[in-house]
Write an enzyme that holds these catalytic residues in place. Structure first.
Site, PDB file in Angstrom:
ATOM      1  N   HIS A 199      11.888   4.005  18.546  1.00  0.00           N
ATOM      2  CA  HIS A 199      11.849   2.745  19.289  1.00  0.00           C
ATOM      3  C   HIS A 199      10.739   2.758  20.324  1.00  0.00           C
ATOM      4  O   HIS A 199      10.063   1.761  20.545  1.00  0.00           O
ATOM      5  CB  HIS A 199      13.189   2.533  20.004  1.00  0.00           C
ATOM      6  CG  HIS A 199      14.259   2.050  19.084  1.00  0.00           C
ATOM      7  ND1 HIS A 199      15.590   2.219  19.346  1.00  0.00           N
ATOM      8  CD2 HIS A 199      14.185   1.409  17.907  1.00  0.00           C
ATOM      9  CE1 HIS A 199      16.291   1.687  18.355  1.00  0.00           C
ATOM     10  NE2 HIS A 199      15.455   1.198  17.476  1.00  0.00           N
ATOM     11  N   ARG A 306       6.887  -8.257   5.964  1.00  0.00           N
ATOM     12  CA  ARG A 306       7.876  -7.238   5.557  1.00  0.00           C
ATOM     13  C   ARG A 306       9.258  -7.780   5.922  1.00  0.00           C
ATOM     14  O   ARG A 306       9.554  -7.928   7.106  1.00  0.00           O
ATOM     15  CB  ARG A 306       7.630  -5.935   6.313  1.00  0.00           C
ATOM     16  CG  ARG A 306       6.355  -5.191   5.931  1.00  0.00           C
ATOM     17  CD  ARG A 306       6.258  -3.920   6.759  1.00  0.00           C
ATOM     18  NE  ARG A 306       5.281  -2.978   6.254  1.00  0.00           N
ATOM     19  CZ  ARG A 306       4.046  -2.840   6.743  1.00  0.00           C
ATOM     20  NH1 ARG A 306       3.628  -3.602   7.737  1.00  0.00           N
ATOM     21  NH2 ARG A 306       3.229  -1.935   6.245  1.00  0.00           N
ATOM     22  N   GLU A 441       1.574   0.389  -5.357  1.00  0.00           N
ATOM     23  CA  GLU A 441       1.715   1.477  -4.383  1.00  0.00           C
ATOM     24  C   GLU A 441       2.293   2.741  -5.022  1.00  0.00           C
ATOM     25  O   GLU A 441       2.431   3.763  -4.372  1.00  0.00           O
ATOM     26  CB  GLU A 441       2.552   1.035  -3.182  1.00  0.00           C
ATOM     27  CG  GLU A 441       3.887   0.424  -3.527  1.00  0.00           C
ATOM     28  CD  GLU A 441       4.616  -0.133  -2.306  1.00  0.00           C
ATOM     29  OE1 GLU A 441       4.223   0.144  -1.174  1.00  0.00           O
ATOM     30  OE2 GLU A 441       5.614  -0.856  -2.519  1.00  0.00           O
ATOM     31  N   ASP A 465       1.742   3.938   0.805  1.00  0.00           N
ATOM     32  CA  ASP A 465       2.546   4.642  -0.192  1.00  0.00           C
ATOM     33  C   ASP A 465       1.693   5.177  -1.332  1.00  0.00           C
ATOM     34  O   ASP A 465       1.994   6.232  -1.883  1.00  0.00           O
ATOM     35  CB  ASP A 465       3.637   3.711  -0.741  1.00  0.00           C
ATOM     36  CG  ASP A 465       4.831   3.681   0.192  1.00  0.00           C
ATOM     37  OD1 ASP A 465       5.250   4.766   0.624  1.00  0.00           O
ATOM     38  OD2 ASP A 465       5.313   2.586   0.522  1.00  0.00           O
ATOM     39  N   ARG A 475       4.502  10.592   3.993  1.00  0.00           N
ATOM     40  CA  ARG A 475       3.671   9.869   4.966  1.00  0.00           C
ATOM     41  C   ARG A 475       4.195   9.968   6.386  1.00  0.00           C
ATOM     42  O   ARG A 475       3.467   9.681   7.337  1.00  0.00           O
ATOM     43  CB  ARG A 475       3.533   8.391   4.557  1.00  0.00           C
ATOM     44  CG  ARG A 475       4.833   7.647   4.546  1.00  0.00           C
ATOM     45  CD  ARG A 475       4.710   6.290   3.881  1.00  0.00           C
ATOM     46  NE  ARG A 475       4.589   5.207   4.847  1.00  0.00           N
ATOM     47  CZ  ARG A 475       4.707   3.925   4.530  1.00  0.00           C
ATOM     48  NH1 ARG A 475       4.893   3.563   3.272  1.00  0.00           N
ATOM     49  NH2 ARG A 475       4.599   2.997   5.440  1.00  0.00           N
ATOM     50  N   CYS A 512      -3.065  -4.347   1.521  1.00  0.00           N
ATOM     51  CA  CYS A 512      -2.261  -4.654   2.705  1.00  0.00           C
ATOM     52  C   CYS A 512      -1.772  -3.400   3.432  1.00  0.00           C
ATOM     53  O   CYS A 512      -1.052  -3.488   4.414  1.00  0.00           O
ATOM     54  CB  CYS A 512      -1.071  -5.549   2.339  1.00  0.00           C
ATOM     55  SG  CYS A 512       0.102  -4.724   1.262  1.00  0.00           S
TER      56      CYS A 512
HETATM   57  C1  PEP Z   1       2.098   0.331   1.962  1.00  0.00           C
HETATM   58  O1  PEP Z   1       2.799   1.161   1.376  1.00  0.00           O
HETATM   59  O2  PEP Z   1       0.867   0.470   2.119  1.00  0.00           O
HETATM   60  C2  PEP Z   1       2.690  -0.886   2.534  1.00  0.00           C
HETATM   61  C3  PEP Z   1       1.960  -1.871   2.998  1.00  0.00           C
HETATM   62  O3  PEP Z   1       4.042  -0.942   2.583  1.00  0.00           O
HETATM   63  P1  PEP Z   1       4.944  -0.184   3.680  1.00  0.00           P
HETATM   64  O4  PEP Z   1       4.017   0.438   4.682  1.00  0.00           O
HETATM   65  O5  PEP Z   1       5.825  -1.225   4.238  1.00  0.00           O
HETATM   66  O6  PEP Z   1       5.648   0.825   2.836  1.00  0.00           O
HETATM   67 MG    MG Z   2       4.831   0.634   0.836  1.00  0.00          MG
END
Ligand code: PEP
Ligand code: MG
Length: 587
Positions: A199, A306, A441, A465, A475, A512
């Site tokens: 948080h 999201r 992804e 991802d 990650r 993205c």
């Molecule tokens: C990604 O995996 O790059 C992505 C945009 O989705 P998230 O970060 O929400 O997994």
């Molecule tokens: Mg993702």
């Protein structure tokens, strides 16, 4: 002597200032056995301290300034809920009445018991809530001690008058403390604790000040008044820097201020390269309220909404169709006709709502995540699809599916979308057409791209991802962070082949993931043929600036050389150095 402390990159930018220590997390606690006749007094002290802590938080919540991040109220609510939860105070009361511990001792002993249980939890989301419990207990401890002194809780330290601004150093900071402290105009924050998803990290990011979290023992090594440099770009803190390093960072800070002023002028200029290629710049958001900030930064629409945020609130029941519709409708209406891409819920792995009752998995990132999870609960997924289709009656909506990897998933999604449409038609509820897209992804989707191109109206590469799954590197795991290498040749080839194939067949493709908002990556992505970027709105102008200095034809040739090189990282770093020298001499 200088010390270099390494933490996590949370917010970018440089800050130079003097350390102000916030004595959070290290309140000395008196351990005392009380007499039987003192039990009632001790219970009354505990009761009064808890009530005072609740009042303090309620005041803070009522005073949240306009424009503060929306998560803040939710975070304060979590602390209020924890404070008012009897599960914890029952244990403390028992320790006072049965073991005759004084209130402070009983409270920290119960905290130890709780944190031990949290450490054993499989669920990483729940584990990350441990600091919330610690911060709440600390708030009560402070009230207990203030009660002893007969004074109110000591205020957060105010920055001292000095030629340098103040940088706050703390062991841990609750979101509420951060809010209180932000009023004191600190230039930056260094915090020992905190993961990327904590948080405190969320609030630090939204304050948009240089900050380093996860700096482990910073609050023990730094003394009040030490001169500090925060290098937010590298996640580092330099204590007592040598004169040459200090002047280097002061100059860097000055450049950042100038850059921000220059960037602000780009808000209304088009994102077009030197050779006339128009580039679409979209924003990533998590809440309908984020649309205003995205538009303010000049975004041409939303490339990634999201939707998980709505499902993550442990205190609220799973959102039904009406609540989801209201959420999406608000965002679509705020965009006034600009395109809105909403991703269906990507829960699972590190995004598992508290109390969801999901069985722990041995390898959650490879388990029931994203579309896999939605397809396991078709009724819940249909509810989201109906809400999205209804929102599409209010403006252009594109539906994006996360974590797709298998052909049967495509068929199932298409089938459920048609069913949701049929249900709305049967009940006579207004709805609009949607374009259907897939996140690329999972490496399997990138490698079998034609299947996905044929089945979907548009594609969006999730680099966060895609890198994790290509390199088999978690990650969010600090211990393997050094192997999370976006410039790995395998990652570059997957990106280049996906973007190149879509460009050739004229399929819509966006990136993205975080790389889209990193100006050091703009030339690479442009050279691969990308013309649509979606990112955190705070990064949009810096990326636009890079686009306006780019020549796509030249970059295409350069990217070919990078892809063929044995050491792409060296080739990119040489290119960036060359570009920044050229830019400085042009200025
Ligand atoms: C990604 O995996 O790059 C992505 C945009 O989705 P998230 O970060 O929400 O997994
Ligand atoms: Mg993702």
């Amino acid at each position: 002597m200088s010390i270099l402390l390494q933490g996590l990159v949370v917010t970018r930018g440089t800050a130079v200032g003097r350390a102000v220590l916030f004595e959070s997390g290290r309140i000395p606690v008196t351990h005392a056995l009380i007499e039987a006749h003192q039990v009632e007094t001790e219970l009354a002290r505990l009761h009064a301290a808890r009530a005072a802590a609740v009042t303090e938080l309620e005041h803070l919540r009522a005073d949240i300034p306009a424009g503060a991040p929306v998560e803040l109220a939710a975070l304060l609510d979590v602390h209020l809920l924890l404070l008012q939860d009897d599960a914890m105070t029952d244990g403390v009361r028992r320790r006072i009445t049965e073991q005759h511990n004084n209130a402070e001792w009983a409270l920290v002993a119960e905290l130890e018991e709780f944190t031990r249980r949290f450490d054993q939890m499989q669920d990483s989301y729940l584990r990350e809530r441990k600091p919330d419990i610690e911060q709440v207990v600390e708030r009560v401890l402070q009230q207990l001690q203030a009660g002893r002194r007969g004074a109110a809780r000591s205020e957060a330290p105010a920055p001292q008058a000095d030629e340098w601004p103040a940088i706050l150093v703390a062991h841990d900071l609750s979101p509420a403390d951060l809010l209180q402290l932000a009023k004191n105009r600190f230039a930056g924050f260094v915090i020992d604790a905190g993961g990327q998803a904590s948080h405190t990290a969320i609030v630090a990011r939204s304050l948009d000040l240089p900050a380093v979290l996860g700096a482990r023992s910073a609050s023990r090594l730094v003394r009040a008044g030490d001169l500090l440099v925060i290098d937010g770009n590298a996640g580092g803190v330099i204590v007592d820097p040598p004169a040459a390093v200090l002047s280097d960072y002061v100059a860097r800070q000055r450049r950042e201020v100038q850059q921000r002023q220059v960037l602000a002028r780009l808000k209304k200029t088009p994102a077009v390269t030197l050779d006339g290629e128009a580039v679409e710049l979209l924003a990533n958001i998590e809440q309908p309220d984020d649309v205003a900030g995205a538009l303010e930064s000049g975004a041409a629409g939303i490339g990634l909404f999201r939707s998980e945020f709505l499902f993550m609130d442990a205190a609220a029941p799973e959102p039904d169709e009406e609540r989801q519709y209201a959420f999406y409708a608000r965002a679509v209406e705020a965009l006034h006709g600009l395109p809105m891409t909403i991703r269906t819920v990507d829960l699972g792995a590190d995004k598992t709502p508290a109390g969801s009752g999901v069985e722990p998995e041995s390898n959650p990132a490879l388990g029931v995540r994203g579309i896999r999870r939605s397809l396991l609960r078709p009724d819940v997924f249909l509810m989201q699809l109906r809400a999205l289709l209804r929102a599409a009656a209010l403006g252009p909506v594109r539906v994006l599916i996360p974590m797709v990897s298998h052909v049967q998933q495509i068929r199932q999604v298409r089938g459920l979308l048609a069913r949701a449409c049929g249900q709305l038609e049967a009940s006579g509820r207004a709805h609009g057409p949607v374009k259907l897209g897939a996140m690329i992804e999972v490496p399997a989707a990138a490698l079998a791209l034609p299947l996905f191109q044929r089945a979907f109206d548009f594609l969006s590469i999730g680099t966060n991802d895609l890198i994790q799954y290509t390199l088999a590197v978690d990650r969010s795991e600090e211990s393997v962070a050094g192997l999370y290498d976006p410039l790995h040749p395998a990652v570059l080839r997957l990106l280049a082949s996906t973007i190149g194939a879509c460009r050739q067949s004229k399929h819509e493709i966006t990136v993205c993931g975080e790389l889209a908002g990193d100006p050091d990556w703009t030339d690479l992505l442009l050279g691969m043929g990308l013309r649509s970027f979606s990112m955190n709105p705070a990064r949009l102008l810096a990326v636009k600036q890079k686009i306006r200095q780019a020549d796509c034809r030249q970059l295409e040739r350069w990217v070919q050389r990078v892809l063929e090189s044995d050491d792409p990282a060296a080739a990119v770093s040489a290119h960036l150095k060359h570009a920044s020298v050229a830019l400085r001499s042009a200025a």
